[in-house]
Structure formats: C-alpha cells, structure tokens
Design a protein around this motif. Structure first.
Motif, PDB file in Angstrom:
ATOM      1  N   GLN A 271       0.840  -1.202   0.000  1.00  0.00           N
ATOM      2  CA  GLN A 271       0.000   0.000   0.000  1.00  0.00           C
ATOM      3  C   GLN A 271       0.875   1.251   0.000  1.00  0.00           C
ATOM      4  O   GLN A 271       0.632   2.198  -0.751  1.00  0.00           O
ATOM      5  N   TYR A 272       1.912   1.254   0.821  1.00  0.00           N
ATOM      6  CA  TYR A 272       2.846   2.379   0.888  1.00  0.00           C
ATOM      7  C   TYR A 272       3.516   2.609  -0.470  1.00  0.00           C
ATOM      8  O   TYR A 272       3.585   3.739  -0.968  1.00  0.00           O
ATOM      9  N   VAL A 273       4.009   1.538  -1.090  1.00  0.00           N
ATOM     10  CA  VAL A 273       4.685   1.650  -2.386  1.00  0.00           C
ATOM     11  C   VAL A 273       3.716   2.201  -3.433  1.00  0.00           C
ATOM     12  O   VAL A 273       4.066   3.105  -4.207  1.00  0.00           O
ATOM     13  N   LEU A 274       2.511   1.658  -3.480  1.00  0.00           N
ATOM     14  CA  LEU A 274       1.528   2.150  -4.448  1.00  0.00           C
ATOM     15  C   LEU A 274       1.228   3.629  -4.223  1.00  0.00           C
ATOM     16  O   LEU A 274       1.177   4.416  -5.177  1.00  0.00           O
ATOM     17  N   ASN A 275       1.026   4.011  -2.977  1.00  0.00           N
ATOM     18  CA  ASN A 275       0.752   5.416  -2.660  1.00  0.00           C
ATOM     19  C   ASN A 275       1.911   6.318  -3.070  1.00  0.00           C
ATOM     20  O   ASN A 275       1.696   7.422  -3.583  1.00  0.00           O
TER      21      ASN A 275
END
Length: 188
Positions: free
Chosen positions: A4-8
């Motif tokens: 989720q962090y990487v996508l954000n």
C-alpha cells in the motif's frame, strides 16, 4: 501495508482504487487462486517462484525493492526479560546472524540445500531462486542493529496504512546493545 505504501508513493490512491487489505496474509495465495476478480497479490519467496514455475502467474515487481529498507523482521522482548535472559537472547540472535552470513557467503544452491528441511514441498531450485531474489534486492540486513531511519520508515508505512495513531520514540523502543555486540563479534 508495505505494498500500500509503495503504491501510494507512486500515485495510486488505494482509498479509491480496488485495493483490499482485509485478506489475512496466510490466505492471500489461496484467495488469489480462487477469486478471479483479483488481478494482483503479494507473495513472499519461495512461494512466488513456485507460483511462476507452476504457470499460475508472473512476478511483476518486488515490493521489497520498491519500498527500500524496511525492518520487516525484528525481534522484540520486554526489557525485564532481556535483563534476565541476555545470554539466551544473544545466542538466538547469534544463530540468526550466522544464518544470514551463510546465505551471503555461499552459493544460492548451498543455501537452498540448508533451507530445504524448513520448506517441505518446495523444490531446492525454487529455494535457490528465492535466495537469488533476496540477495538481488539486499533483503537481508547487513547488520542486526535497527537504524533510526529504518524504524522511522516502518512507522511511516504503518501511518500510511492507518494502523499507527502516534509514533514511538526510537530511543525508548529500540535497544541495539546485543545487536552491536554481536556485529562486532561476528565482524559484520
């Protein structure tokens, strides 16, 4: 959380896109297999390599590579336990570090052979592929000490996922005493 962090970080709004974090990690592969509405999932190695070899999917990216250094595996204990069991804690961490060192100093095939007993049903070839993948992204820590930068990154990832309401103080939460002693002892 890390995906989720990487996508954000890459501009994907996981609040509005079809992004489901409700699946327990251990159930991700079976859910991905059975729910054909899912296009992507995360898998650790050697599961990912086995999945590819079975012709079921592709590895499209490494979350570990994209996220940078994240202290995914950390060992925690109450301060009172560490004070009363320092020898045990040090012996445990020494064994883990010898394993890390073995992985880095030997061929992926030798590492796979040593790991085989812990991964029943996984081929040594897939284990070797996993070792290659992890070495390529420098997934295994070069030191057992948790840096402030890694600790802060972990908290940032947790905040991004909405699972951390306030930050912990590094100096109160992290004690690298044993880790630093072992790093010096094992010449890491």
């Amino acid at each position: 959380m890390t995906l989720q962090y990487v996508l954000n970080q890459h501009g994907v709004n996981t609040d509005t896109e079809l992004f489901d974090t409700s699946v327990e990690f251990d159930a991700m592969v079976s859910t991905f297999d059975t729910d054909k509405s899912i296009s992507y999932t995360t898998m650790f190695e050697p599961t990912a390599s086995e999945y590819v070899k079975a012709g079921k999917g592709y590895i499209v990216a490494s979350v570990g590579s994209a996220s940078g250094s994240v202290p995914y595996t950390a060992f925690s204990a109450q301060k009172s336990w560490l004070e009363n069991n320092k020898t045990t804690a040090k012996a445990f961490l020494r064994a883990v570090l010898k394993g890390y060192k073995f992985m880095k100093e030997n061929t992926p095939e030798a590492a796979a052979k040593s790991l085989a007993k812990s991964f029943v049903g996984i081929s040594e070839e897939s284990l070797a592929d996993a070792v290659v993948s992890y070495l390529a992204i420098d997934a295994w820590a070069s030191t057992p000490a948790m840096s402030r930068e890694s600790f802060d990154k972990l908290q940032t990832i947790m905040e991004n996922a909405g699972t951390l309401s306030s930050r912990a103080d590094y100096s109160l939460a992290v004690d690298n005493t044993i880790a630093n002693e072992l790093a010096a002892e094992l010449d890491l």
